[in-house]
Design a protein around this motif. Structure first.
Motif, PDB file in Angstrom:
ATOM      1  N   THR A  91       0.793  -1.235   0.000  1.00 31.06           N
ATOM      2  CA  THR A  91       0.000   0.000   0.000  1.00 31.06           C
ATOM      3  C   THR A  91       0.821   1.278   0.000  1.00 31.06           C
ATOM      4  O   THR A  91       0.300   2.328  -0.364  1.00 31.06           O
ATOM      5  CB  THR A  91      -0.921   0.032   1.240  1.00 31.06           C
ATOM      6  OG1 THR A  91      -0.109  -0.067   2.423  1.00 31.06           O
ATOM      7  CG2 THR A  91      -1.930  -1.104   1.210  1.00 31.06           C
ATOM      8  N   ASN A  92       2.087   1.217   0.393  1.00 27.40           N
ATOM      9  CA  ASN A  92       2.868   2.442   0.600  1.00 27.40           C
ATOM     10  C   ASN A  92       4.294   2.319   0.084  1.00 27.40           C
ATOM     11  O   ASN A  92       4.818   1.229  -0.086  1.00 27.40           O
ATOM     12  CB  ASN A  92       2.951   2.776   2.089  1.00 27.40           C
ATOM     13  CG  ASN A  92       1.620   3.060   2.719  1.00 27.40           C
ATOM     14  OD1 ASN A  92       0.662   3.425   2.050  1.00 27.40           O
ATOM     15  ND2 ASN A  92       1.536   2.886   4.016  1.00 27.40           N
ATOM     16  N   PHE A  93       4.899   3.506  -0.101  1.00 29.92           N
ATOM     17  CA  PHE A  93       6.348   3.636  -0.202  1.00 29.92           C
ATOM     18  C   PHE A  93       6.788   4.351   1.061  1.00 29.92           C
ATOM     19  O   PHE A  93       6.107   5.262   1.541  1.00 29.92           O
ATOM     20  CB  PHE A  93       6.757   4.492  -1.411  1.00 29.92           C
ATOM     21  CG  PHE A  93       6.757   3.753  -2.711  1.00 29.92           C
ATOM     22  CD1 PHE A  93       7.782   2.874  -3.032  1.00 29.92           C
ATOM     23  CD2 PHE A  93       5.730   3.934  -3.620  1.00 29.92           C
ATOM     24  CE1 PHE A  93       7.784   2.200  -4.236  1.00 29.92           C
ATOM     25  CE2 PHE A  93       5.723   3.256  -4.817  1.00 29.92           C
ATOM     26  CZ  PHE A  93       6.749   2.383  -5.136  1.00 29.92           C
ATOM     27  N   TYR A  94       7.930   3.947   1.606  1.00 31.06           N
ATOM     28  CA  TYR A  94       8.518   4.647   2.741  1.00 31.06           C
ATOM     29  C   TYR A  94       9.887   5.137   2.301  1.00 31.06           C
ATOM     30  O   TYR A  94      10.776   4.342   2.008  1.00 31.06           O
ATOM     31  CB  TYR A  94       8.642   3.717   3.957  1.00 31.06           C
ATOM     32  CG  TYR A  94       7.319   3.177   4.426  1.00 31.06           C
ATOM     33  CD1 TYR A  94       6.271   4.033   4.750  1.00 31.06           C
ATOM     34  CD2 TYR A  94       7.100   1.813   4.539  1.00 31.06           C
ATOM     35  CE1 TYR A  94       5.046   3.542   5.171  1.00 31.06           C
ATOM     36  CE2 TYR A  94       5.888   1.309   4.974  1.00 31.06           C
ATOM     37  CZ  TYR A  94       4.865   2.183   5.291  1.00 31.06           C
ATOM     38  OH  TYR A  94       3.656   1.691   5.703  1.00 31.06           O
ATOM     39  N   LEU A  95      10.036   6.448   2.223  1.00 32.49           N
ATOM     40  CA  LEU A  95      11.314   7.062   1.864  1.00 32.49           C
ATOM     41  C   LEU A  95      12.051   7.296   3.182  1.00 32.49           C
ATOM     42  O   LEU A  95      11.763   8.245   3.907  1.00 32.49           O
ATOM     43  CB  LEU A  95      11.085   8.370   1.104  1.00 32.49           C
ATOM     44  CG  LEU A  95      10.112   8.271  -0.079  1.00 32.49           C
ATOM     45  CD1 LEU A  95       9.918   9.623  -0.736  1.00 32.49           C
ATOM     46  CD2 LEU A  95      10.576   7.248  -1.086  1.00 32.49           C
TER      47      LEU A  95
END
Length: 195
Positions: free
Chosen positions: A159-163
């Motif tokens: 569901t997400n990207f984490y930078l």
């Protein structure tokens, strides 16, 4: 997939009189609005705990250890029925339940508390703009540009990207709120910068 050129950053970099640098002379490849909810913060917290601090592995190891001790005491109970053994067995069962509670529910409870106490960032509306070499976060309190090469890693979930700035801090980017093609763009950034 987007083609990356190492000279892109130099062409887009502008120096201001006060010595600051800004990288917005070219239009962004992607721009969209996002608001971090408590649920997204909890997802991020769980991801960080499991990925970088081995939360799941630690739970498995401790539960196996407690289970082996409980089996050991149950076997001993077959040979000698002692009140002390019953007490130890009960103690280890209670400790196992307590550990699982702390590892699952108390961590989420603490994360909720942190989210709710942070009046500045909780539920803040932000605009995310992405270029080939950096991204910018703009809120009502200010803005910041971050070059991808300065990131610790880029992590992707369903569901997400984490930078990630470090093992504990990062920017949440919800895939559903991003425009079409963004997922492939971020995968290209991750591959290009070996994040």
């Amino acid at each position: 997939m987007t083609k990356f050129d190492d000279n892109t950053r130099n062409e887009a970099l502008v120096k201001h009189d006060n010595g600051s640098e800004e990288m917005e002379t070219t239009p962004p490849d992607f721009t969209f609005d996002e608001q971090h909810t408590e649920e997204e913060f909890l997802k991020f917290n769980r991801f960080v705990r499991n990925k970088f601090f081995h939360g799941k592995r630690s739970m498995v190891i401790v539960n196996v250890w407690y289970s082996l001790l409980n089996i050991f005491y149950i076997v001993i109970l077959f040979f000698m029925n002692s009140m002390e053994i019953w007490i130890l067995l009960g103690l280890f069962v209670c400790l196992q339940i307590y550990y699982n509670y702390k590892a699952i529910y108390a961590v989420d409870k603490n994360a909720r508390k942190v989210y709710r106490q942070n009046k500045i960032l909780a539920g803040i509306q932000m605009q995310l703009s992405f270029w080939k070499d950096h991204y910018k976060v703009k809120t009502n309190t200010g803005s910041d540009s971050i070059a991808y090469k300065n990131l610790f890693s880029i992590e992707e979930t369903d569901t997400n990207f984490y930078l990630m700035f470090s093992k504990q801090q990062g920017q949440i980017v919800v895939k559903d709120k991003a425009p079409k093609g963004f997922t492939d763009f971020m995968r290209g950034v991750k591959q290009h910068y070996k994040l």
